[in-house]
Write an enzyme that holds these catalytic residues in place. Structure first.
Site, PDB file in Angstrom:
ATOM      1  N   LEU B  12       0.744  -1.168   0.029  1.00 36.68           N
ATOM      2  CA  LEU B  12      -0.042  -0.059  -0.040  1.00 36.68           C
ATOM      3  C   LEU B  12       0.977   1.111   0.076  1.00 36.68           C
ATOM      4  O   LEU B  12       2.002   1.132   0.468  1.00 36.68           O
ATOM      5  CB  LEU B  12      -0.933   0.108   1.311  1.00 36.68           C
ATOM      6  CG  LEU B  12      -1.874  -1.209   1.342  1.00 36.68           C
ATOM      7  CD1 LEU B  12      -2.670  -1.052   2.672  1.00 36.68           C
ATOM      8  CD2 LEU B  12      -2.888  -0.887   0.003  1.00 36.68           C
ATOM      9  N   CYS B  13       0.249   2.320  -0.673  1.00 39.40           N
ATOM     10  CA  CYS B  13       0.958   3.441  -0.592  1.00 39.40           C
ATOM     11  C   CYS B  13       1.504   4.134   0.894  1.00 39.40           C
ATOM     12  O   CYS B  13       0.605   3.905   1.585  1.00 39.40           O
ATOM     13  CB  CYS B  13       0.062   4.627  -1.259  1.00 39.40           C
ATOM     14  SG  CYS B  13       0.227   4.171  -3.246  1.00 39.40           S
ATOM     15  N   PRO B  14       2.613   4.463   0.988  1.00 37.23           N
ATOM     16  CA  PRO B  14       3.438   5.014   0.044  1.00 37.23           C
ATOM     17  C   PRO B  14       4.614   3.706  -0.197  1.00 37.23           C
ATOM     18  O   PRO B  14       5.750   4.264  -0.939  1.00 37.23           O
ATOM     19  CB  PRO B  14       4.208   6.349   0.660  1.00 37.23           C
ATOM     20  CG  PRO B  14       4.078   5.792   2.110  1.00 37.23           C
ATOM     21  CD  PRO B  14       2.981   5.132   2.558  1.00 37.23           C
ATOM     22  N   ASP B  39      -2.130  -1.309  -5.580  1.00 41.43           N
ATOM     23  CA  ASP B  39      -2.681   0.015  -4.820  1.00 41.43           C
ATOM     24  C   ASP B  39      -3.052   0.931  -6.147  1.00 41.43           C
ATOM     25  O   ASP B  39      -2.012   1.545  -6.345  1.00 41.43           O
ATOM     26  CB  ASP B  39      -1.826   0.370  -3.804  1.00 41.43           C
ATOM     27  CG  ASP B  39      -2.471   1.590  -2.919  1.00 41.43           C
ATOM     28  OD1 ASP B  39      -3.609   2.325  -3.458  1.00 41.43           O
ATOM     29  OD2 ASP B  39      -1.950   2.105  -1.995  1.00 41.43           O
TER      30      ASP B  39
END
Ligand code: SF4
Lengths: 347, 79
Positions: B12-14, B39
Site C-alpha cells: 500500500l502507498c507509500p 494499490d
C-alpha cells in the site's frame, strides 16, 4: 560566487512544513524534502481502502507539496525503527498513543543522518512554538535539537526569531531578518502566507500527522497490546487497525469485520494469514479472526458475521469458515441479535 | 541501457513509491524500470515522485487489477 547551501526539509504534507521550505527557497537555499513513513501515517493506504474515499483525489500530500514547491522529495521507510518510539517513548504519550516529542526527535535525527550522508548543510522543520501541546512548546524546542543530535543545524524558519540564532544564521547562509517569529495556535498568519505564495490549495490532514493522535485508533492499539500481554506489533497489525469493525467477544480473540466493499477487498489480502469467515447464503462482509479461537468461539464469530450480512433478519445464514491454508467448511447459524452484542465487545 | 522489473503488488502507498525510489537509486540514466503494483494510489504517487525527481513515466497501464508503470530513469541520477 559563494556556494549554494543545501537544506533538507521535513515535509509532512501539512501547511507549516511547506511554508518553512518555501521560506528557504526564497533565500536562495537548495532545498530537498524528506518524509518518513512510520506505518501510522494517515495517508496512502487509506485512499485505497474505503470506497467512500475513492473519489477523493488520490495523492500523497508530501509529494504534492514537493511538486508544488518544485523540490525533490525522499520518502523513507522507518517502520521497523519507529516501533521503539511508539513502544518505549522516553517522554511518554500525548492525549492518545502519540509519542510526539520522541517522534520529532527521531525524525530530526534521521534527517540529520541523511543530511550528513548526502552532503547537506542544515535541517528545516515547520515547527511553531506553542502550536502543539506536546511537541511544539518553547521548552521542547531545545530537547528536539539536542536529542536528535542536530543541535544548531536545526532551523525552524517559522519561529526562528523567537529562538537563539542557529548555525545557518550565524554563518550568514540565511538572513534571520527574513525568518518569522510565529507562536501560538492561531493559524491565520500561515494562511495569509500561503495565500501570498499562491499555495492556498494546500493539503491539511485534520488532527495531526498520524493515526496515533486518533482516540479510536489508540484504543484499538491498546487493546492489541493488552490481549498479547506485551507492547509489540507488526506492520500488518497496525494496518488492520485502520480497517473494519473490531470486536473482541473473548479476551483471546478478536474479529475484524469489513464495513464495505473496499474494506472487504482489503481484508481479502489477509486470508492466507488469518482464519476468515464470509457469508455464502447472503451477501455480507469478510471477517478475519485474530487470536486462537476454538469451535465455540468460531460459532459465536459466525453469528456475529451473520449479523452484519444481508441475512441479519433471517433465521439462518450460511457462513464459510476458511483456514489460512485454504481448507474450508460451512456452518449454518442464527444471526446474533443486537441486544446480544454487548457494547464492551466493540474495541 | 537495461530493463528491470519491480514487484510492488499488495503493497500500500507509500510503500510502492519507496520501493521504486530505492530501486532507481541503483539504476543508471536511460535504464527502464517497470513497476507492477495493485494499490490504485500508486498510479498517482509514482508518477508524481518521478516528476519531482526528473524521471520519465513512459506508460501507465492497468490490467486485471494490476497497474504497470514504466519509468525511464532520468539523469543525473543523483540521490
Ligand atoms: S502526530 Fe504522529 S507523526 Fe506527528 S509528531 Fe505526533 S506521533 Fe509523530
Amino acid at each position: 560566487m559563494s556556494t549554494q547551501r543545501k537544506a533538507v526539509a521535513l515535509v509532512s504534507g501539512g501547511l507549516d512544513s511547506m511554508l518553512a521550505a518555501r521560506l528557504m527557497l526564497d533565500q536562495g537555499i537548495h532545498v530537498e524534502g524528506i518524509n518518513f513513513y512510520t506505518g501510522f501515517c494517515v495517508e496512502g493506504h487509506t485512499h485505497a481502502i474505503r470506497r467512500k474515499d475513492r473519489d477523493k483525489p488520490k495523492r500523497n500530500n508530501a509529494l504534492w507539496v514537493a511538486e508544488k514547491l518544485g523540490i525533490r522529495l525522499h520518502i523513507i521507510d522507518v517502520i521497523e525503527e519507529y516501533k521503539d518510539i511508539v513502544i518505549n517513548p522516553r517522554h511518554g504519550y500525548g492525549a492518545n498513543l502519540n509519542p510526539c516529542l520522541d517522534c520529532k526527535g527521531f525524525m530530526v535525527r534521521k534527517a540529520h543522518e541523511w543530511m550528513r550522508e548526502n552532503g547537506f548543510d542544515f535541517i528545516v522543520t515547520g515547527e511553531v512554538i506553542g502550536q502543539r501541546p506536546m511537541s511544539q512548546r518553547r521548552s521542547t524546542m531545545p530537547v528536539v535539537a539536542r536529542e536528535s543530535g542536530a543541535h544548531d543545524r536545526l532551523l525552524r524558519p517559522l519561529c526562528a526569531q523567537l529562538l537563539p540564532p542557529t548555525y545557518p544564521e550565524l554563518q550568514g547562509w540565511v538572513d534571520r531578518e527574513r525568518l518569522l517569529g510565529l507562536s501560538g495556535r492561531n493559524r491565520k498568519p500561515q494562511m495569509a502566507l500561503a495565500r501570498q505564495y499562491g499555495l492556498d490549495d494546500f493539503a491539511q490532514p485534520a488532527g495531526g500527522c498520524c493515526f496515533l493522535t486518533n482516540e479510536h485508533y489508540s484504543a484499538k492499539l491498546r487493546d492489541l497490546w493488552e490481549s498479547r500481554g506485551e507492547k509489540r506489533y507488526e506492520l500488518d497489525d497496525i494496518m488492520l487497525l485502520k480497517v473494519g469493525r473490531h470486536l473482541r467477544p473473548r479476551p483471546h480473540f478478536k474479529i475484524i469485520i469489513g464495513r464495505e466493499e473496499g474494506e472487504n477487498r482489503y481484508l481479502e489480502g489477509y486470508r492466507r494469514q488469518y482464519i476468515n469467515l464470509k457469508t455464502v447464503s447472503h451477501s455480507g462482509p469478510l471477517a478475519l479472526i485474530d487470536g486462537g479461537a476454538d469451535e465455540t468461539d468460531l460459532q459465536l464469530a459466525a453469528r456475529l458475521v451473520a449479523r452484519y450480512s444481508q441475512g441479519r433478519d433471517e433465521d439462518q445464514v450460511r457462513i464459510e469458515i476458511a483456514e489460512p491454508d485454504g481448507q474450508s467448511r460451512t456452518l449454518d447459524v442464527k444471526p446474533l441479535a443486537d441486544r446480544d452484542i454487548p457494547q464492551e465487545w466493540y474495541v | 541501457m537495461e530493463r528491470f522489473e519491480l514487484d510492488a503488488r499488495r503493497l500500500l502507498c507509500p510503500l510502492p513509491v519507496i520501493r521504486t525510489q530505492n530501486r532507481i537509486r541503483s539504476l543508471r540514466a536511460g535504464d527502464t524500470l517497470e513497476v507492477v503494483c495493485t494499490d490504485p494510489g500508486a498510479s498517482h504517487d509514482i508518477p508524481a515522485w518521478c516528476r519531482v525527481h526528473g524521471h520519465e513515466v513512459v506508460e501507465v497501464a492497468e490490467h486485471g487489477g494490476e497497474i504497470r508503470i514504466t519509468i525511464r530513469v532520468g539523469g543525473p541520477n543523483a540521490p
